[in-house]
Design a protein around this motif. Structure first.
Motif, mmCIF file in Angstrom:
data_model
loop_
_atom_site.group_PDB
_atom_site.id
_atom_site.type_symbol
_atom_site.label_atom_id
_atom_site.label_comp_id
_atom_site.label_asym_id
_atom_site.label_seq_id
_atom_site.Cartn_x
_atom_site.Cartn_y
_atom_site.Cartn_z
ATOM 1 N N GLY A 16 0.813 -1.217 0.000
ATOM 2 C CA GLY A 16 0.000 0.000 0.000
ATOM 3 C C GLY A 16 0.844 1.263 0.000
ATOM 4 N N ARG B 164 2.451 1.674 -3.452
ATOM 5 C CA ARG B 164 1.473 2.105 -4.457
ATOM 6 C C ARG B 164 1.127 3.582 -4.276
ATOM 7 N NH1 ARG B 164 -3.816 -1.417 -4.775
ATOM 8 N NH2 ARG B 164 -3.941 -0.652 -2.625
ATOM 9 N N ASN B 165 0.950 4.025 -3.027
ATOM 10 C CA ASN B 165 0.673 5.443 -2.784
ATOM 11 C C ASN B 165 1.829 6.320 -3.260
ATOM 12 O OD1 ASN B 165 -1.827 4.957 -1.635
ATOM 13 N ND2 ASN B 165 -1.044 4.906 0.465
ATOM 14 N N LYS C 237 -6.608 9.492 -5.438
ATOM 15 C CA LYS C 237 -6.536 8.041 -5.279
ATOM 16 C C LYS C 237 -5.825 7.676 -3.977
ATOM 17 C CE LYS C 237 -6.404 7.181 -10.264
ATOM 18 N NZ LYS C 237 -5.607 6.634 -11.403
ATOM 19 N N VAL C 238 -4.800 8.455 -3.649
ATOM 20 C CA VAL C 238 -4.070 8.214 -2.407
ATOM 21 C C VAL C 238 -4.913 8.620 -1.207
ATOM 22 C CG1 VAL C 238 -2.015 8.845 -1.080
ATOM 23 C CG2 VAL C 238 -1.858 8.505 -3.559
ATOM 24 N N GLU D 280 -8.129 8.896 -0.970
ATOM 25 C CA GLU D 280 -9.294 8.036 -0.763
ATOM 26 C C GLU D 280 -8.905 6.788 0.021
ATOM 27 O OE1 GLU D 280 -10.709 7.314 -4.678
ATOM 28 O OE2 GLU D 280 -11.506 9.359 -4.937
ATOM 29 N N ALA D 281 -7.701 6.271 -0.258
ATOM 30 C CA ALA D 281 -7.226 5.094 0.463
ATOM 31 C C ALA D 281 -6.753 5.459 1.874
ATOM 32 C CB ALA D 281 -6.090 4.430 -0.312
ATOM 33 N N LYS D 282 -6.165 6.659 2.012
ATOM 34 C CA LYS D 282 -5.639 7.093 3.309
ATOM 35 C C LYS D 282 -5.877 8.602 3.435
ATOM 36 C CE LYS D 282 -1.452 6.751 6.152
ATOM 37 N NZ LYS D 282 -0.034 6.317 6.176
ATOM 38 N N HIS E 200 -3.120 11.245 4.519
ATOM 39 C CA HIS E 200 -1.777 11.088 3.939
ATOM 40 C C HIS E 200 -1.163 12.469 3.714
ATOM 41 C CE1 HIS E 200 1.484 9.777 1.344
ATOM 42 N NE2 HIS E 200 1.172 8.520 1.607
#
Length: 643
Positions: free
Chosen positions: A453, A456-457, A482-483, A485-487, A490
């Motif tokens: 993860g 990828r970020n 995209k980053v 939304e996942a975290k 960040h």
């Protein structure tokens, strides 16, 4: 009937199972549904070995177009050409197209595993493609034909024009499936008879040489030859409307139809790489394999011999690897900017063993690349290139997690080098390559999941940095999302997106991101504070521009508002936004110092471009005055309507 019966009784040879056959076995009932929108013609359907030409439009189940080849749906208007059994295709099309007839339009409803979410799918999903969604694929099968030579007992008839003005009868099949097209160089033996059998001219001792697309043979003959393969022999029937004047045939009599007997001796592939005649690749010797399936289209390790010449009268040679490098070939990895751009573009379209002559302009040769001795700035060059062979990238299938991450790190490091060299397009391609490969990686435990993860970020943020340097701040924001939304917290994602917002003049959104950095991570306060100072400077510059641009707007009387609007529109046409600030992100994966020029946003509507400036002016002058101005504008508009 006798022939058919005999063929039926013959024992059938058992064919070895292909990779596509194995893929078809994975199809689950209900995962691919077909509805015929418009029936096609004929009884035959394409089979393996056939070249298929089709348009494809992909939509969500709600009808939103995802991508299309059709110009009316936002595509380029060019149909897709694939060879069944040879080309890499998604499973749904591989299974669906052989059920269609020529001219048919069908709608295929595909589960994700039937398109890009298939395990080990040989085709990479386009950027931002919803590969995990169920989708509609609308396919129109324009044409299909034999892409590989096969023996026929009887002549084969081909209709080469829609109005039956050009018809071809194959006498002897040719080799391969490639046919000549503009601006290929063609050698053919040609004879001609009138419709009533009178000889117009016979075969010459030497084949006739012409350049395709230069009107050096009658139009109908060229159309027919454009469907032929090497060494094919055919009769091409050309009616009056396609009998144009040419060096081969002077029309000095009233001919209703001419029968050309043609043997296509050879043709040389000539490619206009840029479409403007400046970068030309001319195949001198054929290579091994089938074009373009066996070309190094992907980033690969290539081995070549080459000779470089100046395009002067003497054709001065400035380098020859066989002489100057002791007969040792040049080895390089494509996609890394290690050779001039024109050189690499052409070698990607070569077959192993092929020799090509490349004529290249200075901007694709050595004006943007270290110049060899004897090559001056602005020099046009010619390379004679022999592709000895190439190695494709290592297949990640079967690798353990650590090996995969090591491979990813090598590619990412190459991307970082390209970024530092200012080659942002190439760097972005490297990061995106790893992200595509990551679609097939499945971490097995929590530790692997965290490493995966985080990597990828980091790759997404590297892509966002490249986009920002390329002036595509909107796409940079989308990539940062995209980053986030996942975290959501960040820090580097917030910072990168904030810088993209500044580049686009979205100052409030940028401020929110920088303040959020401090809120979620106190250690980022120094970076966030510096970014806020940069933001304040940009706002002041924007306000200064806006005050000059809208000077006099609030001094006008109500009857003069329309005239002022015209002045605003004229002045806004000259707006250029240039971000000369430094991005001090300490991410080891990317260097972001330099100038970001938002040149691609110049063509936006004047209202969208001017609004950030106008908004700041409104805040400075007072919202009440803005409301009064809005009321005056509405009054003027309504008054004009009823006048």
């Amino acid at each position: 009937m006798g022939d058919q019966t005999e063929q039926t009784c013959l024992p059938k040879k058992k064919k070895s199972e292909t990779e596509d056959d194995k893929r078809r076995k994975k199809i689950v009932p209900g995962s691919l549904l077909k509805a015929v929108v418009r029936p096609g013609g004929g009884d035959s359907s394409p089979v393996d070995g056939d070249q298929v030409i089709y348009h494809c439009t992909v939509r969500t189940l709600d009808g939103v177009v995802v991508e299309s080849t059709r110009s009316e749906c936002g595509g380029r208007g060019l149909p897709i050409r694939d060879v069944l059994g040879k080309s890499k295709m998604i499973l749904g099309l591989l299974e669906g197209i052989p059920t269609m007839h020529k001219g048919e339009i069908a709608m295929f409803k595909m589960k994700p595993e039937m398109h890009y979410a298939e395990n080990d799918c040989p085709v990479s999903a386009p950027g931002n493609f919803p590969k995990d969604d169920e989708l509609h694929f609308e396919v129109e099968l324009l044409d299909f034909s034999k892409a590989k030579a096969r023996s026929h007992l009887k002549p084969k008839i081909t209709i080469a024009s829609d109005d039956l003005g050009v018809i071809k009868k194959i006498l002897n099949e040719g080799e391969g499936w490639e046919s000549p097209r503009e601006p290929y160089e063609v050698k053919a033996r040609i004879s001609a008879k009138s419709g009533d059998g009178q000889v117009i001219f016979s075969y010459a001792e030497e084949p006739y040489f012409f350049t395709f697309g230069k009107s050096e043979v009658p139009k109908g003959l060229e159309i027919g030859i454009g469907t032929m393969a090497r060494k094919e022999k055919a009769v091409i029937y050309v009616r009056k409307q396609y009998l144009t004047e040419s060096p081969l045939l002077h029309i000095d009599q009233d001919l209703e139809e001419v029968h050309f007997e043609v043997e296509l001796v050879h043709f040389i592939q000539v490619r206009d790489m840029l479409g403007d005649g400046r970068l030309i690749k001319r195949r001198v010797r054929d290579g091994r394999g089938e074009f373009p399936m066996d070309c190094p289209l992907q980033d690969s390790r290539l081995s070549v011999h080459y000779k470089g010449m100046l395009l002067n009268e003497e054709k001065t040679v400035f380098y020859d690897s066989k002489i100057d490098n002791n007969d040792q070939p040049l080895e390089f990895s494509s996609g890394e900017g290690l050779v001039p751009e024109g050189f690499e573009m052409c070698t990607r379209l070569m077959l192993p063993g092929e020799i090509a002559l490349v004529t290249c302009p200075p901007d694709y040769a050595y004006d943007k690349f270290p110049r060899p001795p004897g090559v001056s700035e602005g020099a046009h060059v010619q390379w004679e290139i022999e592709l000895l062979g190439f190695e494709t990238p290592r297949d990640w299938t079967g690798l353990n997690f650590q090996s995969i991450m090591d491979e990813a790190d090598k590619i990412r490091s190459t991307g970082n080098r390209l970024f530092k060299e200012g080659k942002f397009e190439l760097a972005k391609a490297k990061y995106e390559k790893v992200l595509r490969e990551f679609n097939h990686v499945n971490p097995q435990d929590e530790d692997e999941g965290k490493i995966f993860g985080d990597t990828r970020n980091m790759l997404h943020l590297n892509v966002a940095a490249c986009l920002l340097k390329m002036g595509e701040w909107r796409k940079s924001i989308e990539t940062c999302n995209k980053v986030l939304e996942a975290k959501p917290g960040h820090v580097k994602g917030l910072y990168r997106r904030g810088m993209a917002y500044i580049a686009g003049g979205e100052y409030d959104d940028a401020r929110n991101d920088f303040n959020m950095m401090i809120k979620v991570d106190k250690s980022s306060e120094a970076d966030a504070t510096a970014a806020l100072l940069k933001l304040k400077q940009k706002e002041q510059e924007a306000e200064s521009k806006a005050r000059k641009q809208f000077k006099g707007l609030f001094d006008k009387r109500p009857g003069e508002i329309t005239e002022v609007g015209s002045e605003i529109r004229e002045e806004s046409k000259t707006i250029e936004e240039v971000d000369e600030t430094k991005d001090n992100d300490d991410d080891e994966t990317q260097e972001e110092e330099g100038t970001t020029t938002v040149s691609t946003e110049r063509k936006r509507k004047w209202s969208e471009k001017a609004w950030p400036f106008l908004k700041n002016v409104m805040l400075q002058i007072g919202i009440q005055l803005g409301v009064v101005l809005l009321g005056i504008l509405i009054f003027q508009f309504v008054g004009a309507k009823f006048t």
